[in-house]
Enzyme design. Structure first.
Site, PDB file in Angstrom:
ATOM      1  N   ARG A 115       0.811  -1.226   0.000  1.00  0.00           N
ATOM      2  CA  ARG A 115       0.000   0.000   0.000  1.00  0.00           C
ATOM      3  C   ARG A 115       0.841   1.271   0.000  1.00  0.00           C
ATOM      4  O   ARG A 115       0.336   2.350   0.332  1.00  0.00           O
ATOM      5  CB  ARG A 115      -0.971   0.011   1.193  1.00  0.00           C
ATOM      6  CG  ARG A 115      -1.971  -1.133   1.163  1.00  0.00           C
ATOM      7  CD  ARG A 115      -2.956  -1.033   2.299  1.00  0.00           C
ATOM      8  NE  ARG A 115      -3.902  -2.147   2.262  1.00  0.00           N
ATOM      9  CZ  ARG A 115      -4.827  -2.354   3.183  1.00  0.00           C
ATOM     10  NH1 ARG A 115      -4.934  -1.522   4.220  1.00  0.00           N
ATOM     11  NH2 ARG A 115      -5.648  -3.387   3.085  1.00  0.00           N
ATOM     12  N   LYS A 137       4.544  10.465 -12.575  1.00  0.00           N
ATOM     13  CA  LYS A 137       3.961   9.355 -13.334  1.00  0.00           C
ATOM     14  C   LYS A 137       4.930   8.180 -13.300  1.00  0.00           C
ATOM     15  O   LYS A 137       6.107   8.330 -13.631  1.00  0.00           O
ATOM     16  CB  LYS A 137       3.696   9.775 -14.774  1.00  0.00           C
ATOM     17  CG  LYS A 137       2.530  10.726 -14.924  1.00  0.00           C
ATOM     18  CD  LYS A 137       2.445  11.316 -16.312  1.00  0.00           C
ATOM     19  CE  LYS A 137       1.994  10.318 -17.342  1.00  0.00           C
ATOM     20  NZ  LYS A 137       1.738  10.962 -18.665  1.00  0.00           N
ATOM     21  N   GLU A 179      14.034  15.171 -25.545  1.00  0.00           N
ATOM     22  CA  GLU A 179      12.996  15.572 -24.589  1.00  0.00           C
ATOM     23  C   GLU A 179      13.139  17.050 -24.197  1.00  0.00           C
ATOM     24  O   GLU A 179      12.148  17.718 -23.912  1.00  0.00           O
ATOM     25  CB  GLU A 179      13.062  14.688 -23.343  1.00  0.00           C
ATOM     26  CG  GLU A 179      12.593  13.250 -23.561  1.00  0.00           C
ATOM     27  CD  GLU A 179      11.075  13.125 -23.635  1.00  0.00           C
ATOM     28  OE1 GLU A 179      10.365  14.152 -23.561  1.00  0.00           O
ATOM     29  OE2 GLU A 179      10.593  11.983 -23.772  1.00  0.00           O
ATOM     30  N   LYS A 221       8.240  21.301 -17.459  1.00  0.00           N
ATOM     31  CA  LYS A 221       7.438  20.155 -17.033  1.00  0.00           C
ATOM     32  C   LYS A 221       6.846  20.370 -15.643  1.00  0.00           C
ATOM     33  O   LYS A 221       5.664  20.092 -15.415  1.00  0.00           O
ATOM     34  CB  LYS A 221       8.276  18.874 -17.051  1.00  0.00           C
ATOM     35  CG  LYS A 221       7.431  17.651 -16.699  1.00  0.00           C
ATOM     36  CD  LYS A 221       8.097  16.356 -17.053  1.00  0.00           C
ATOM     37  CE  LYS A 221       7.151  15.182 -16.832  1.00  0.00           C
ATOM     38  NZ  LYS A 221       7.745  13.888 -17.199  1.00  0.00           N
ATOM     39  N   GLU A 231      -3.111  14.759 -15.446  1.00  0.00           N
ATOM     40  CA  GLU A 231      -3.302  14.739 -16.889  1.00  0.00           C
ATOM     41  C   GLU A 231      -4.774  14.798 -17.294  1.00  0.00           C
ATOM     42  O   GLU A 231      -5.234  14.043 -18.153  1.00  0.00           O
ATOM     43  CB  GLU A 231      -2.635  13.486 -17.489  1.00  0.00           C
ATOM     44  CG  GLU A 231      -2.248  13.653 -18.954  1.00  0.00           C
ATOM     45  CD  GLU A 231      -1.387  12.504 -19.459  1.00  0.00           C
ATOM     46  OE1 GLU A 231      -1.929  11.638 -20.139  1.00  0.00           O
ATOM     47  OE2 GLU A 231      -0.183  12.493 -19.151  1.00  0.00           O
ATOM     48  N   ARG A 235      -1.682  18.871 -19.041  1.00  0.00           N
ATOM     49  CA  ARG A 235      -0.514  18.002 -19.004  1.00  0.00           C
ATOM     50  C   ARG A 235      -0.365  17.180 -20.283  1.00  0.00           C
ATOM     51  O   ARG A 235       0.727  16.694 -20.594  1.00  0.00           O
ATOM     52  CB  ARG A 235      -0.574  17.081 -17.779  1.00  0.00           C
ATOM     53  CG  ARG A 235       0.681  16.237 -17.616  1.00  0.00           C
ATOM     54  CD  ARG A 235       0.783  15.563 -16.268  1.00  0.00           C
ATOM     55  NE  ARG A 235       2.009  14.777 -16.190  1.00  0.00           N
ATOM     56  CZ  ARG A 235       2.507  14.271 -15.062  1.00  0.00           C
ATOM     57  NH1 ARG A 235       1.883  14.475 -13.914  1.00  0.00           N
ATOM     58  NH2 ARG A 235       3.619  13.574 -15.084  1.00  0.00           N
ATOM     59  N   ASN A 239       2.848  15.214 -23.862  1.00  0.00           N
ATOM     60  CA  ASN A 239       2.872  13.994 -24.664  1.00  0.00           C
ATOM     61  C   ASN A 239       3.233  14.257 -26.121  1.00  0.00           C
ATOM     62  O   ASN A 239       3.164  13.346 -26.952  1.00  0.00           O
ATOM     63  CB  ASN A 239       1.495  13.300 -24.619  1.00  0.00           C
ATOM     64  CG  ASN A 239       1.128  12.847 -23.219  1.00  0.00           C
ATOM     65  OD1 ASN A 239       1.999  12.650 -22.381  1.00  0.00           O
ATOM     66  ND2 ASN A 239      -0.164  12.698 -22.966  1.00  0.00           N
ATOM     67  N   HIS A 242       4.743  11.666 -28.522  1.00  0.00           N
ATOM     68  CA  HIS A 242       4.841  10.370 -27.856  1.00  0.00           C
ATOM     69  C   HIS A 242       3.873   9.319 -28.393  1.00  0.00           C
ATOM     70  O   HIS A 242       4.127   8.129 -28.238  1.00  0.00           O
ATOM     71  CB  HIS A 242       4.636  10.548 -26.346  1.00  0.00           C
ATOM     72  CG  HIS A 242       5.861  11.050 -25.647  1.00  0.00           C
ATOM     73  ND1 HIS A 242       6.394  12.288 -25.897  1.00  0.00           N
ATOM     74  CD2 HIS A 242       6.666  10.472 -24.713  1.00  0.00           C
ATOM     75  CE1 HIS A 242       7.470  12.453 -25.138  1.00  0.00           C
ATOM     76  NE2 HIS A 242       7.653  11.375 -24.424  1.00  0.00           N
ATOM     77  N   HIS A 246       5.649   5.918 -29.154  1.00  0.00           N
ATOM     78  CA  HIS A 246       5.323   4.636 -28.525  1.00  0.00           C
ATOM     79  C   HIS A 246       4.970   3.581 -29.573  1.00  0.00           C
ATOM     80  O   HIS A 246       5.292   2.396 -29.406  1.00  0.00           O
ATOM     81  CB  HIS A 246       4.178   4.812 -27.537  1.00  0.00           C
ATOM     82  CG  HIS A 246       4.592   5.508 -26.280  1.00  0.00           C
ATOM     83  ND1 HIS A 246       3.703   5.814 -25.264  1.00  0.00           N
ATOM     84  CD2 HIS A 246       5.802   5.950 -25.854  1.00  0.00           C
ATOM     85  CE1 HIS A 246       4.345   6.414 -24.295  1.00  0.00           C
ATOM     86  NE2 HIS A 246       5.623   6.500 -24.635  1.00  0.00           N
ATOM     87  N   HIS A 257      14.243   5.648 -26.771  1.00  0.00           N
ATOM     88  CA  HIS A 257      13.002   6.398 -26.554  1.00  0.00           C
ATOM     89  C   HIS A 257      13.111   7.822 -27.077  1.00  0.00           C
ATOM     90  O   HIS A 257      12.218   8.307 -27.786  1.00  0.00           O
ATOM     91  CB  HIS A 257      12.641   6.415 -25.071  1.00  0.00           C
ATOM     92  CG  HIS A 257      11.429   7.238 -24.768  1.00  0.00           C
ATOM     93  ND1 HIS A 257      10.165   6.901 -25.206  1.00  0.00           N
ATOM     94  CD2 HIS A 257      11.293   8.415 -24.092  1.00  0.00           C
ATOM     95  CE1 HIS A 257       9.298   7.813 -24.807  1.00  0.00           C
ATOM     96  NE2 HIS A 257       9.955   8.745 -24.136  1.00  0.00           N
TER      97      HIS A 257
END
Length: 318
Positions: A115, A137, A179, A221, A231, A235, A239, A242, A246, A257
């Site tokens: 948890r 994230k 990036e 960011k 998001e 936000r 992306n 991306h 991806h 990446h």
């Protein structure tokens, strides 16, 4: 050295984000000050050889006990489940030291196991410093699709050790720049223009210039995340490129990446010019700046394969 104050809204405490040289040496004192004596380490490939002795000396000097240490590289949900169950009960905090894969694994395991455990990052690659470690994230892969399972959960701290960038291979360094360029394209025209006005060697050899680029990208960011942590709207700007990136990564392992992000951002710029939402001059500027940094701008992957992969990407609406 730069300090960027950031608010951890979930637990209403300061999100410590520090940028500078030698930050990896400061973890022991930080954990001592926060009364977190039992640390589990998730390390990137080669980290132990580079800084292991220095790390343990800093922990020992501050009474910190390393209760678990493991090299992590498999970001699939199946592997990460096994990783979590290796953590001993004495774990007070999980610290990930490495690149973006390490920070994602660390954040996901710490956010879900028992948890939730406290956690932090020492980002040692350019891509991790400007993107993966910032924003809360923590995503892992499922059946080859990127970041399909994940959490929104802010770490206790992020330390960006600029001295570690000296060990990065040129290809990884360039991929990390992608990036930063993306961040400039989104919200900092001056940052984007740094890459139009300086060659790749300048960023590799001029630490003050690189420090400026890293700090400005992180600020872009952090500012967006502070306004839209989960998001729900703004936000999604982060992306940029991306969705195609991806899909490219899903279709093969030819590109890093950041390289896939470069290609994806160029594809979006071309599409925007075609649809009339951007000018052809703007699209050409995006293409030229990635080329200037020695990054790929196209792929030979069949477009039908890309479209099929796009349908399963979580960022397909962005």
């Amino acid at each position: 050295m730069y300090n960027l104050p950031y608010t951890n809204k979930q637990i209403n405490i300061p999100y410590l984000l520090k940028i500078g040289n030698g930050k990896i040496c400061k973890i022991g004192k930080y954990l001592k000050d926060k009364n977190l004596p039992g640390v589990a380490l998730f390390l990137g490939d080669g980290t132990e050889e580079l800084v292991g002795a220095e790390l343990r000396r800093g922990f020992g000097d501050n009474g910190i006990n390393v209760v678990h240490s493991q090299v992590v590289s498999d970001i699939s949900i199946e592997s990460i489940t096994q990783t979590a169950f290796q953590l001993p009960p004495a774990t007070d905090v999980v610290v990930g030291i490495g690149g973006g894969i390490v920070t994602d694994i660390t954040g996901f395991v710490a956010s879900t196991y028992m948890r939730g455990l406290r956690f932090g990052f020492v980002a040692t690659t350019l891509l991790a410093q400007v993107d993966a470690s910032v924003g809360g994230k923590n995503g892992v892969n499922y059946e080859g699709y990127k970041n399909m399972v994940g959490t929104f959960n802010q770490p206790d701290f992020v330390l960006c050790d600029l001295s570690m960038l000296q060990t990065l291979p040129d290809r990884e360094f360039r991929a990390g720049l992608a990036e930063i360029i993306k961040a400039g394209r989104i919200a900092d025209r001056g940052l984007f223009e740094l890459f139009e006005n300086h060659p790749i060697d300048a960023f590799r050899n001029d630490q003050s210039l690189l420090n400026e680029a890293i700090t400005r990208a992180i600020r872009v960011k952090a500012d967006v995340v502070e306004r839209d942590e989960r998001e729900s709207g703004e936000r999604r700007k982060l992306n940029l490129g991306h969705t195609f990136a991806h899909a490219i990564e899903k279709c093969g392992n030819e590109f890093l990446h950041g390289e896939a992000v470069a290609i994806g951002t160029v594809m979006i710029a071309r599409l925007s010019a075609h649809l009339g939402t951007a000018t052809q001059d703007e699209a050409d500027r995006v293409r030229r700046v990635f080329e200037r940094m020695g990054l790929p701008i196209r792929t030979e992957i069949d477009f039908k394969r890309l479209v099929k992969a796009l349908k399963h990407d979580k960022k397909k609406e962005a």
